[in-house]
Structure formats: C-alpha cells, structure tokens
Design an enzyme around this catalytic site. Structure first.
Site, short mmCIF file in Angstrom:
data_model
loop_
_atom_site.label_atom_id
_atom_site.label_comp_id
_atom_site.label_asym_id
_atom_site.label_seq_id
_atom_site.Cartn_x
_atom_site.Cartn_y
_atom_site.Cartn_z
N CYS A 13 20.44 3.06 45.54
CA CYS A 13 20.78 2.95 46.96
C CYS A 13 20.92 1.49 47.40
O CYS A 13 21.26 1.21 48.54
CB CYS A 13 19.73 3.66 47.79
SG CYS A 13 19.59 5.40 47.33
N CYS B 282 13.30 12.19 57.00
CA CYS B 282 14.24 11.94 55.90
C CYS B 282 15.61 11.56 56.47
O CYS B 282 16.07 12.18 57.42
CB CYS B 282 14.41 13.18 55.05
SG CYS B 282 12.86 13.95 54.53
N ILE C 242 22.23 13.23 54.37
CA ILE C 242 23.24 13.03 53.32
C ILE C 242 24.56 12.73 54.02
O ILE C 242 24.92 13.42 54.99
CB ILE C 242 23.34 14.30 52.46
CG1 ILE C 242 22.02 14.52 51.71
CG2 ILE C 242 24.51 14.19 51.48
CD1 ILE C 242 21.91 15.89 51.07
N LYS D 43 18.24 6.63 59.04
CA LYS D 43 17.82 7.89 59.65
C LYS D 43 18.90 8.48 60.56
O LYS D 43 19.22 9.67 60.45
CB LYS D 43 16.53 7.66 60.45
CG LYS D 43 16.06 8.87 61.25
CD LYS D 43 15.64 10.00 60.33
CE LYS D 43 15.62 11.35 61.04
NZ LYS D 43 16.95 11.95 61.14
N HIS E 71 23.33 7.66 55.50
CA HIS E 71 23.01 6.90 54.28
C HIS E 71 23.92 7.34 53.13
O HIS E 71 23.48 8.01 52.19
CB HIS E 71 21.53 7.10 53.94
CG HIS E 71 21.06 6.38 52.73
ND1 HIS E 71 21.55 5.15 52.33
CD2 HIS E 71 20.10 6.70 51.80
CE1 HIS E 71 20.93 4.76 51.21
NE2 HIS E 71 20.05 5.68 50.87
#
Lengths: 414, 414
Positions: B95, B237, B240, B359, B363
């Site tokens: 990442c 989390c 996606i 968030k 990402h």
C-alpha cells in the site's frame, strides 16, 4: 531533455548469483534463493563487505504475485537479508525488471542520498506448470489486446522472426546457430541451467529414441525439436527457470573501500515502446533497444564498435539476432549472417552471451538483468574462467521487457 | 550512512487525481483511470505542461497482476499516456507503492539525469469481490507465515489495536472519533469515495431498518457497524476503491517554467521493518514510521511540531492513532486522546487527513501515496477549498505498506 551524465559516478564492487535451474530450487522460496545470491555477491567483494553496509535495496521480481502468491517482495527480501530498516523497493518491468532496477540503483547513488546499494532480481517460476507460466508471462504483453486474443510470447517473437525473414532473407538456420553457440557457452558456465552442447543433448535424447544425428542441424530439424510457434522450435526458446542474481553498486569515491578493481558503470539507458506489437511500424527492430543503447553509448562516450563483450536478451533466438543489429553491432539484416560466421562466439570479434545467454543459462525473468551484470563484472575483471573473452575492457548488458516495450541497457568499463 | 541531502532540490509543479470510488470506474481499466489522473495533473500546472515534457515515469501499482491480470504496467501507462519512448518503471511496495515511487522520482531528478518526471499510482481493485480483494491484499503480508495461517489485514491491525489498548488504555471510542472526523473531512472533498458524515450515513442506513440514532457512537455501536476483527468494526476499516493519482516533479532550477508557486519537497524518508508482525518487539508502534519520519525531518531541517498538516495512512482507525504518535505529533499513547479532543480536526492544532483519509476518501492501494501528495500540494498552495487548513506552510505525507514493513514519508514546504 535527457542529460548525458549523472551527478556522480557509480561502480560495481561485487556480484553473485545462484545457479539458474528448473528443478534445483524446487523446495526453496524466492526469498531463500535471493538471499543465496546476495550472500555470493557479498563473498565476492575483494576487501570484504557487510550486508549492514547496504543503504538501500532494489529488487526486480516480475510476478511474485502469481508465482508465489506473495507481493511486497521488497520488504520481504530486506527482512530475510537482515538489513532492516534499510529502504527496499520492488521494481517490475516484465523480463527487464532487474535491468531497470540496476538503472534505478545507479540513479539512487548518483542522487547523493546513498553511497552503497544492493540491486538484484529473482523469479521462482517453477511453482507453476508450463502452461500456467506461459499465461503468467503473457501478462507482460497487453492483456486486453494481445493475451486475450491468444497471443503469448512464443507467438509474438515468431511474428518478429517472420517479419525479419521476409524483410532481410534471414533463415531458420541462422536462428539455430544462436542456440548452438549459446549452448557451447553455457557448457562452460557452472551457473547455467543447461551445461551441455546441443550435440551432447542430441546424443542423449537420440539414444532414448534410437536415433543418431550427424550434426546439430539434423537434430534441430528432427521431431525431437518440435515447432512451438512457426518458425520457432523448442530450441529457439529459452527455458523456464528459478534463480536470483545480486550486484553491489557503490559511488566511485567509496568503491576503493571494497575493491581496487571496481567495474565502472559508464552509461545507462532505458526506453519504452508500444505495449502491443500491432502498434509498431516495424516488427524487425526493437526501437527501444536502439534508443536505450544510444543513450548508454552517449553517456559512456563510446560507440557500438567499442563494446568488447555483450549480454543481450535472447529470450528467443531471433531476439539475439535483432538485438545484435539494433545495438549497432552489425548492419540491419546482417545479424544472422554474423552469427553463422561465428563472429558472436567466444573468439569472434563481437562475443555475445558468453555465459550461455537466456537460452542455455536460463531465464528466471526477474533475475536476468542482474545476472547479465554478474557476467559482465566477471568478464571485465578477467574472472570468467573457461569462457573468458580475451582483453574485454568494455561490456554491455541489454535487458528486454516483453517484446521490447521496455529495454534497459548499461555499458560497463574497467 | 544516510546522507542528509540530495544533490539538488526537487519541487512539485502539478498534481491530479480521479475520484476514488467503488463503482464509478467499474467499466474502466487501470490504464484509463491512470491517464485520467495524469491529464488532471497536467491541467493543474499554472503555466501549462505538455506530457512530452515528461522525461521518466514512475507508477505505483500494488497488484495489477491479480486485479487486472496485467503486469508490465509501467510500459502500459507510458504507452497510454503517449509518452513513448520515455522510460517507465512500476514500483510495488504494497500500500506504500506510490509513496515509494515519489521518493524514487525525487532521487531520479536529484541524480541529474532528469529534470521533470511524472509519478503516480493506480489500483483497480473492484474487478474482484471483497473476499478475493482481502486475499490479494494479504499477499502484502508474509504469505507463508501470516496469510497461510489465516491472518489478513483487519486481523493484523486488530492485533495492533489490542496491544495499544492494553499498553496505553486506548479505547474503541477513540478509534470511532477518527472515523467520525475523517468522514467530516471527506464530506468536503469532491474526490472522496464517501462524501457524507457518519450521521448522514447513520440516517440513511437507519431509515431502511426503522432505526434512529442520537449520535455517531450509538450508530457505530449498533448492528449496522458489525465487528470485522475485534476490536475493529466496519467503520474502523477503509473501503475497497478504484482510483489513480499523479504528481509532476521538477528540479528546482526548472520549476519556474511551470509555476511561480511550486511546492518544495523538503525531505524524504523510507524504512523497512519485519514482514511478519510476530517478529516485532512492540506491536504498539510502527518502527518504520518513526525512522522514516526522522530521516525526512532531518533532511527538511524541521521537527514534528513544525508540521502544519499531514496525510497519514489510516487504513484502519488504529493506524491513524499509532501514526500520530510515531510521527512525533503526540506523545506515545496519547494519540487517541488527542483525536477525541479534536486536535487533529481541520481547525485543531495538528490537522490530520483533511481530505478524509483512506477511511472516507478511499484507498485504491497503489494510488494512495500519490493522492496524499495531491492533497498536500493543494493545502500548501491554499487551493483546498472548504477543507483548507489555515496558514499551512509545512505538510507531511505518510504512506504505509502492509503493517509497516515499508513506510515512506515526505515533508513538503511552500
């Protein structure tokens, strides 16, 4: 526009590699064979080298994702080398991954940030079967416009061979001479996957079938050398291999800490071309080879004729012929003739792939560019043993990604 | 050992990105969204920029292999940008791929070889379903010793959260405050995947279920925010995402061709740590963040307190708290308290993730590091609109690969 020089000069002070092989490393992971190569590079340093001297790591690995279901192989290799917290970078440029990584390592040293960096490459291909490997390699071509249509690399290079035959009258016998020569050289290299001449192989394979061959061509024309993608037959294709190679780069001003006879990186070049072969004007040349080599020659202040020994990217036999022309060693269309005349053999006037090339040495794709540097390092230091090219003072490496969408070239001198 | 300066200074002269989103780019390929980001970067250049001015390209893409069955995405992007034969390099560091790519681009300019380079990142994740994405991301951890045992990233960061709770008395409510703040910021960013506050989301989701929530915490404690890996729930989390981001770097001496107000790259840092979490002495800190930021501060000649605005890697809410401590913004163990006190909000004394962070902004892993630079570029030029941090003169980007096995940090100034 492209500058002709770096802010400071860069040298190679150590180099090592595993044997390239299709079976030998079966039980090892990529991390293990990479460490094996790195430890040989460390051991090769004349005045000694501690891995802790490494200030940054550049790793070429084409598809650890597909071959090992492992990514982030930059940090993984740093961890397994025990060099944390040194920064690590994985570089992917298809089969040119570690050739590009060497260029990056050179720029990193030239930037002034680091004095000593480790650059290497690795590929653990034999976790997959041959058709899976072929599909994985095809991801280096244009997945949407080539691979999806059934084009894999033997087919792409077959198209290049066809075009070269048509334009220049090159022949399959010329291709065969590349395979013969590279197996002769590979037989002299204890790191090569195949350390046998083609006649030796023909003898073994023929015996099993009750066949005898009077010369290489008779064997190569036989059913034991089947067509893969016409006109390319099995022995026109490099094998699938596992392996790793690592070199140590240092700024010129600190190189003498490690050796009194560093090999100087005189010039680097890199160029891109269209991903898809159908977008090219001319299939008989890799334009990126021409451009990358002219950059490297320019920076080195040399001409093609000054190169004493070269490792070129012979993923297929036709690729060596095309490269020998695009690099300026022979006029366009004359590479095949030159090979048949023996000019690229160990005692020719332009020795190519003294280590056996991808054809006989093997081609763990991410490792290949770095392995070329290992060979040139040995050749220029007179440490190449039975395959030593006499009086080699200037060496060249030529590492190709896919069908020439990426090409990285380096010129080295004593 | 690590030098404190580069051979010459590097600036950012343009920056652009696509919107990050889970659906918007469904019909596009990675190559298309990368070009979209590059064209926005080009359009952002004050005095105009031609893509042909690009001398080299660095592309962060974590796993084009798994997400698009396409490798060699360096040459692919160069081709689709129309910048052949410029050299192109794909960088993979999980990442942190494009954060590392920015560092490489800076070294390449500093080396003297190039004056102007394009650096970007892209990830097209939503070709796969959520469990496939989770498995693919887990390849950034140690496949043999973590992923093979069932450890995926929510679990790894949950272990970090647990350790932080135990050592410092941090609480899940502190984590929740990170999510709340980043959604407030994301609502002000038209490139963010989620442009809604958590109360707005709670209202919509609650309506469907016939539920009403009096505040964010009530919603976040409800069944609508299920536990993913205790103590982390869904809103702890990042999502996606598909997306791309590109920045244009230039040597300081040519930057004024492109703009009178470049953003200067004052310092860079990068560090590696063990791949596997179980090899760490302390789970409550990412050592590589501490080391990389100290390198960057040293090169920039600043201290943590001088940073006016920061984009930090909040792949999970706990990661932002840990980063805010490891970067030296708050004492160890006090990051959660600082967040609850509002100190990291837009009008706090240490604004973090004004763009919504991973968030809320999303990402697309290969694009994240470059997108952070896009945000800092806007903030330092006073172009961040409704989310502008007042008087921002020094900005920081902090991009993490996996659970901190790679960290890249940059410090920028006006």
């Amino acid at each position: 526009m492209m500058k002709m020089s770096l802010s400071r000069n860069v040298c190679v002070v150590g180099a090592g590699m595993t044997r390239f092989h299709h079976k030998l490393h079966a039980e090892k992971q990529g991390r293990e064979i990479f460490v094996e190569a790195a430890l040989e590079a460390v051991a090769s340093v004349d005045k000694g080298f501690s891995l802790r001297d490494t200030e940054a790591l550049y790793v070429g690995y084409f598809s650890s994702d597909m071959f090992e279901r492992q990514a982030h192989t930059s940090a993984l290799m740093a961890d397994w080398l025990g060099i944390n917290p040194r920064p690590a970078v994985r570089v992917e440029a298809a089969c040119a991954s570690s050739g590009v990584a060497v260029n990056l390592g050179a720029l990193a040293v030239a930037s002034g940030l680091y004095d000593v960096v480790l650059v290497g490459g690795v590929e653990k291909m034999r976790n997959l079967d041959t058709s899976q490997v072929t599909d994985t390699l095809a991801m280096a071509a244009d997945t949407s416009y080539e691979a999806a249509m059934g084009f894999t690399f033997p087919g792409l290079y077959a198209a290049i061979a066809d075009a070269h035959f048509n334009r220049y009258g090159s022949t399959w016998e010329q291709l065969a001479s590349i395979a013969v020569k590279n197996h002769v050289n590979g037989a002299l290299n204890d790191k090569a996957q195949y350390q046998e001449t083609i006649m030796e192989i023909a003898g073994k394979l023929g015996e099993r079938k009750g066949l005898k061959f009077k010369d290489e061509l008779e064997f190569l024309r036989s059913e034991l050398n089947p067509v893969v993608a016409a006109p390319l037959r099995l022995f026109d294709c490099c094998p699938i291999s596992d392996g790793a190679a690592v070199v140590i780069l240092a700024a010129e001003e600190v190189a003498n800490r490690y050796t009194d006879t560093p090999v100087r990186l005189l010039g680097i070049g890199q160029a891109s071309d269209s991903m898809a072969l159908h977008d090219r004007d001319d299939l008989t040349t890799l334009k990126a080879t021409t451009l990358a080599s002219r950059q490297a020659y320019g920076m080195a202040g040399i001409k093609a004729k000054d190169v004493d020994v070269a490792c070129v990217h012979d993923c297929f036999t036709i690729a060596e012929i095309v490269a020998s022309e695009d690099l300026g060693f022979f006029p366009k269309g004359k590479g095949g003739v030159a090979a048949v005349e023996g000019r690229t053999g160990l005692s020719g006037d332009k020795p190519i792939n003294p280590d056996g090339g991808l054809k006989a040495k093997g081609h763990p794709v991410g490792a290949t560019g770095a392995a070329m540097v290992v060979e040139i390092y040995k050749q220029l230091r007179g440490q190449a043993g039975r395959r030593q090219v006499k009086d080699a003072e200037v060496g060249l490496t030529h590492n190709v990604g896919a069908a020439g969408a990426t090409v990285a070239v380096q010129v080295y001198g004593r």
